[in-house]
Motif scaffolding. Sequence first.
Motif, PDB file in Angstrom:
ATOM      1  N   SER A   9       1.109  -1.429   0.600  1.00  0.00           N
ATOM      2  CA  SER A   9       0.064   0.015   0.409  1.00  0.00           C
ATOM      3  C   SER A   9       1.133   0.788  -0.188  1.00  0.00           C
ATOM      4  O   SER A   9       0.363   2.370  -0.327  1.00  0.00           O
ATOM      5  CB  SER A   9      -1.155  -0.087   0.861  1.00  0.00           C
ATOM      6  OG  SER A   9      -0.257  -0.079   2.584  1.00  0.00           O
ATOM      7  N   ALA A  10       2.308   1.044   0.172  1.00  0.00           N
ATOM      8  CA  ALA A  10       2.712   1.983   0.675  1.00  0.00           C
ATOM      9  C   ALA A  10       3.520   2.543  -0.756  1.00  0.00           C
ATOM     10  O   ALA A  10       4.105   3.689  -1.107  1.00  0.00           O
ATOM     11  CB  ALA A  10       4.153   2.188   1.594  1.00  0.00           C
ATOM     12  N   GLU A  62       1.418   6.896  -7.252  1.00  0.00           N
ATOM     13  CA  GLU A  62       0.110   7.943  -7.033  1.00  0.00           C
ATOM     14  C   GLU A  62       0.735   9.024  -7.105  1.00  0.00           C
ATOM     15  O   GLU A  62       0.698  10.071  -7.773  1.00  0.00           O
ATOM     16  CB  GLU A  62      -0.857   7.848  -6.201  1.00  0.00           C
ATOM     17  CG  GLU A  62      -2.605   8.100  -6.284  1.00  0.00           C
ATOM     18  CD  GLU A  62      -3.237   8.123  -5.459  1.00  0.00           C
ATOM     19  OE1 GLU A  62      -4.093   8.886  -5.079  1.00  0.00           O
ATOM     20  OE2 GLU A  62      -3.472   6.714  -4.696  1.00  0.00           O
ATOM     21  N   LEU A  63       1.519   9.596  -5.854  1.00  0.00           N
ATOM     22  CA  LEU A  63       2.175  10.854  -5.787  1.00  0.00           C
ATOM     23  C   LEU A  63       2.903  11.052  -7.147  1.00  0.00           C
ATOM     24  O   LEU A  63       3.593  12.455  -6.941  1.00  0.00           O
ATOM     25  CB  LEU A  63       2.108  10.995  -4.517  1.00  0.00           C
ATOM     26  CG  LEU A  63       1.594  10.477  -3.577  1.00  0.00           C
ATOM     27  CD1 LEU A  63       2.407  10.972  -2.076  1.00  0.00           C
ATOM     28  CD2 LEU A  63       0.918  11.866  -3.386  1.00  0.00           C
ATOM     29  N   VAL A  64       4.496  10.410  -7.085  1.00  0.00           N
ATOM     30  CA  VAL A  64       5.282  10.088  -8.494  1.00  0.00           C
ATOM     31  C   VAL A  64       4.968  10.901  -9.177  1.00  0.00           C
ATOM     32  O   VAL A  64       3.988  10.768 -10.337  1.00  0.00           O
ATOM     33  CB  VAL A  64       5.817   9.483  -8.348  1.00  0.00           C
ATOM     34  CG1 VAL A  64       5.981   8.533  -9.295  1.00  0.00           C
ATOM     35  CG2 VAL A  64       7.370   9.903  -8.394  1.00  0.00           C
ATOM     36  N   ARG A  65       5.612  12.117 -10.005  1.00  0.00           N
ATOM     37  CA  ARG A  65       5.631  12.874 -11.375  1.00  0.00           C
ATOM     38  C   ARG A  65       5.489  11.739 -12.308  1.00  0.00           C
ATOM     39  O   ARG A  65       6.648  10.624 -12.033  1.00  0.00           O
ATOM     40  CB  ARG A  65       5.897  13.885 -11.267  1.00  0.00           C
ATOM     41  CG  ARG A  65       7.591  13.810 -11.459  1.00  0.00           C
ATOM     42  CD  ARG A  65       8.307  15.552 -11.660  1.00  0.00           C
ATOM     43  NE  ARG A  65       7.526  16.238 -10.251  1.00  0.00           N
ATOM     44  CZ  ARG A  65       7.786  17.578 -10.524  1.00  0.00           C
ATOM     45  NH1 ARG A  65       8.446  17.925 -11.913  1.00  0.00           N
ATOM     46  NH2 ARG A  65       7.649  17.917  -9.434  1.00  0.00           N
ATOM     47  N   ALA A  66       5.337  12.164 -13.247  1.00  0.00           N
ATOM     48  CA  ALA A  66       6.220  11.246 -14.521  1.00  0.00           C
ATOM     49  C   ALA A  66       7.745  11.548 -14.503  1.00  0.00           C
ATOM     50  O   ALA A  66       8.415  12.683 -14.158  1.00  0.00           O
ATOM     51  CB  ALA A  66       5.681  11.333 -15.709  1.00  0.00           C
ATOM     52  N   PHE A  67       8.729  11.246 -14.797  1.00  0.00           N
ATOM     53  CA  PHE A  67       9.953  11.525 -14.907  1.00  0.00           C
ATOM     54  C   PHE A  67      10.045  10.977 -13.837  1.00  0.00           C
ATOM     55  O   PHE A  67      11.185  11.947 -12.724  1.00  0.00           O
ATOM     56  CB  PHE A  67      10.797  11.923 -15.107  1.00  0.00           C
ATOM     57  CG  PHE A  67      10.741  11.547 -17.022  1.00  0.00           C
ATOM     58  CD1 PHE A  67      12.042  11.271 -17.994  1.00  0.00           C
ATOM     59  CD2 PHE A  67       9.652  11.525 -17.965  1.00  0.00           C
ATOM     60  CE1 PHE A  67      12.253  10.402 -18.689  1.00  0.00           C
ATOM     61  CE2 PHE A  67      10.012  11.395 -19.155  1.00  0.00           C
ATOM     62  CZ  PHE A  67      11.119  11.145 -19.697  1.00  0.00           C
ATOM     63  N   GLY A  68       9.617  10.743 -12.166  1.00  0.00           N
ATOM     64  CA  GLY A  68      10.274  10.708 -10.896  1.00  0.00           C
ATOM     65  C   GLY A  68      10.772   9.378 -10.538  1.00  0.00           C
ATOM     66  O   GLY A  68      10.625   8.641 -10.705  1.00  0.00           O
ATOM     67  N   VAL A  69      11.157   9.436  -8.959  1.00  0.00           N
ATOM     68  CA  VAL A  69      11.959   8.227  -8.623  1.00  0.00           C
ATOM     69  C   VAL A  69      11.084   8.281  -6.896  1.00  0.00           C
ATOM     70  O   VAL A  69      10.703   9.057  -5.909  1.00  0.00           O
ATOM     71  CB  VAL A  69      13.460   8.322  -8.601  1.00  0.00           C
ATOM     72  CG1 VAL A  69      13.810   9.799  -7.584  1.00  0.00           C
ATOM     73  CG2 VAL A  69      14.006   7.405  -7.878  1.00  0.00           C
ATOM     74  N   ILE A  70      10.728   6.496  -7.267  1.00  0.00           N
ATOM     75  CA  ILE A  70      10.092   6.210  -5.863  1.00  0.00           C
ATOM     76  C   ILE A  70      11.614   5.038  -5.439  1.00  0.00           C
ATOM     77  O   ILE A  70      12.089   4.535  -5.476  1.00  0.00           O
ATOM     78  CB  ILE A  70       9.288   5.415  -5.554  1.00  0.00           C
ATOM     79  CG1 ILE A  70       8.325   6.312  -6.110  1.00  0.00           C
ATOM     80  CG2 ILE A  70       8.648   4.849  -4.653  1.00  0.00           C
ATOM     81  CD1 ILE A  70       6.762   4.686  -7.042  1.00  0.00           C
TER      82      ILE A  70
END
Lengths: 436, 436
Positions: free
Chosen positions: B331-332, B338-346
């Motif tokens: 779930s995390a 859901e929160l990250v942008r396109a070209f973002g990193v988790i």
Amino acid sequence: MASPQSLPDTQKAIRWHPPSYDIRVEDVPVPRVQHPDDAIIKVKLGALCGSDLHIYRGHGGVSQAHTCGHEFIGEVVALGENFRSNAQGRPALYSSLSVGDKVVSPFTVNCGECHVCRLGYTGRCPDGYLFGSPALEGGQAQYVRVPRAGGTLFNLSNPSTWSSALPNDVKQKALSNISDSSLLLLADILPTGVFAALQAINHPKVAPVITGKPWPLCFSKDVVPGNEVNFTDSDRMLTIAIIGLGPVGVCATVSMLDVLATRDIPFQIVAIDPIESRREKMKAVYDTIDAAGKGSGKFSVLSIDEAKVRVEEWTNGVGATAVLEVVGNTSALNLGYELVRAFGVIVSVGVHGAPPLPVTGRQLYNKNVSLDFGRCPARAMFPMAFDLLVKRQDVFGKVGEPASLIDRIVDFSQAAESYRAFDKGEVGKVIFDPWN
Amino acid sequence: MASPQSLPDTQKAIRWHPPSYDIRVEDVPVPRVQHPDDAIIKVKLGALCGSDLHIYRGHGGVSQAHTCGHEFIGEVVALGENFRSNAQGRPALYSSLSVGDKVVSPFTVNCGECHVCRLGYTGRCPDGYLFGSPALEGGQAQYVRVPRAGGTLFNLSNPSTWSSALPNDVKQKALSNISDSSLLLLADILPTGVFAALQAINHPKVAPVITGKPWPLCFSKDVVPGNEVNFTDSDRMLTIAIIGLGPVGVCATVSMLDVLATRDIPFQIVAIDPIESRREKMKAVYDTIDAAGKGSGKFSVLSIDEAKVRVEEWTNGVGATAVLEVVGNTSALNLGYELVRAFGVIVSVGVHGAPPLPVTGRQLYNKNVSLDFGRCPARAMFPMAFDLLVKRQDVFGKVGEPASLIDRIVDFSQAAESYRAFDKGEVGKVIFDPWN
């Protein structure tokens, strides 16, 4: 500025019909300017790309007939009214693009003036429609409409509107010597290959090998005394696995070789494909590259099972520093996971489908794996891809030879057969000439 | 070198029993040197960590009773024969560590002399057994055996054997002023938090925002003329979401604030947890930090639904540049996607379980998401974590206050109850004193 050419009412276009495997050449209306930012391009050449096969096979979730193709090169024949001599504050092409100019387009639209585009992430512009999809008619046609054209297109007639690391005279001379079929590689596959290599080389987990400083000192300009580590030659050895030797995989390999040779980074590369003809193509390409372009590292082209053994041998079982996954399916990702080392990176530029990922969070945790997914920002990568295109005309300048990426240039009558043969792996990259 | 102390035969230890939720304090043998690289440590304090709960709950795939705990600080009471004055060519501690020295250990063993350790990837040393697992008895005991101790341990009595960015006198003075419970944070949670922040800040997809140069020019020292882009203030704004405000999440947040403040990077951070008491702790910590440590960016501590709205508002719907996922469940990860942008990193530093990943390859492709998984190389991160520990004694130096990470220090009689209450979220971080 040349006068707008008068456009015919209808044109021939290669069109896909649902549900799958149905390619027809049809007469359709010639597009007109619909928005002041539009350009209409008379297509000189339009190419068939591996990612066209997703829709061709009916795997794209698409149910609407449309004109195919997201790789094209051509000439401007009409421009919207926002193209004028002083379109200040807008991308340069709104002020400088003229009817008659030769242009190449990235495979998606990008406005060039939003936050995402300014960051260089042009592949995910909110206006980023994909050519050759229900949202936007494609370039396997005689004419194609390019939205947001001042942000999207590259003007090959006026190289001062974009820049590269090459001196202007070299750039200008190169442009006059490079064939249209070669320049067409800039639409997608060459920047995508460069993008794959660039992400791997710049990933933080690769930094210790490249900088010769251990994590996390590799990020520091200053050496912190007391933490020096004496790296061995094998610690500095970058081991790269490239999975998938279709046209993009070959471009990724050539780009990776060029980066490593240019920066004098010790390397060993294994290029992997289960299909023998693709391996033969990769070997022929490698043999074509001059010494300066391929450096002095080890380079092997292998089947999957051979590659597993080779990476094991080369790295004493540690695994590859980086994997370029240039296929876009779960078996390729699985192989990538198997080949990559702990604290390694898998860069995936293939278009993936809906199946769940083949690895669990536990597996990724246990190996400290990094994954970089997604579409190339082709517009942003263009200058870097252009420089490589100029350097590597030994590979990218040829058609129909063992070492060329482009297998043949055909007319529209061969469209359906070309899709069939390309889908079966019987031919390499095919380019359509809509005027023959 | 002090003489080896004579060790008792038995000791008290906190032990887990299968299948789950069964914690007992038992008399077990005091460990002896089994290998010439071993050290025996008399434990001063041993802590309870969120990742202990995987085994506690029976989710760790473990069926063998063992002594718990991978966070401990103590004093050397016995050394193997490979510790001698001139252990040349081996990690420095083999020559310099003495009986009586105060040491802290990272949560895993690392030899310090293999390829993986030299690169700084100490968390994945092939000898990298986890303390408090069936493979290696843990540190919630009176004594613990540390294999490969010359590579693994940090000698807090002799700071010249390791280095930091701090001047030696500052370092020495800090060591004499910092409590053992504070130094114990160096075993796991503080370096893990720093690791999470460091990976995000150094990820190539974050580079355009930080450098102010678009992809891929952000990797080039030279500006290529003709490709300049005028970034707006909002283009330079780094938006960070931190998911999970347990002790590691708080450390990650403090570390991220420190990096951004130190480097003067404009930012907006949302720190997220569904549990109100954790959010209150995070707010208290933030209020404690001085101006130099938290910079001038926006900082919000929010529930999940509030955070979604806030990121949407802050970024005009674009999403967070980077997400730190400090929980370790699906779930995390889903929220991160859901929160990250396109070209973002988790960046995910949580210990994940066996469920499939909650996102498909298509979803990752469609958003150009990067994922960085895995265990912190705590030994390699130690100097950087130590510097932050010294800087942020306002947070890390306290016990039992609203703004302290350590909730209480208890004796072994409270072991079972402490595990229960920690598992239920009724208490924060608990430290055991084995001698009270």
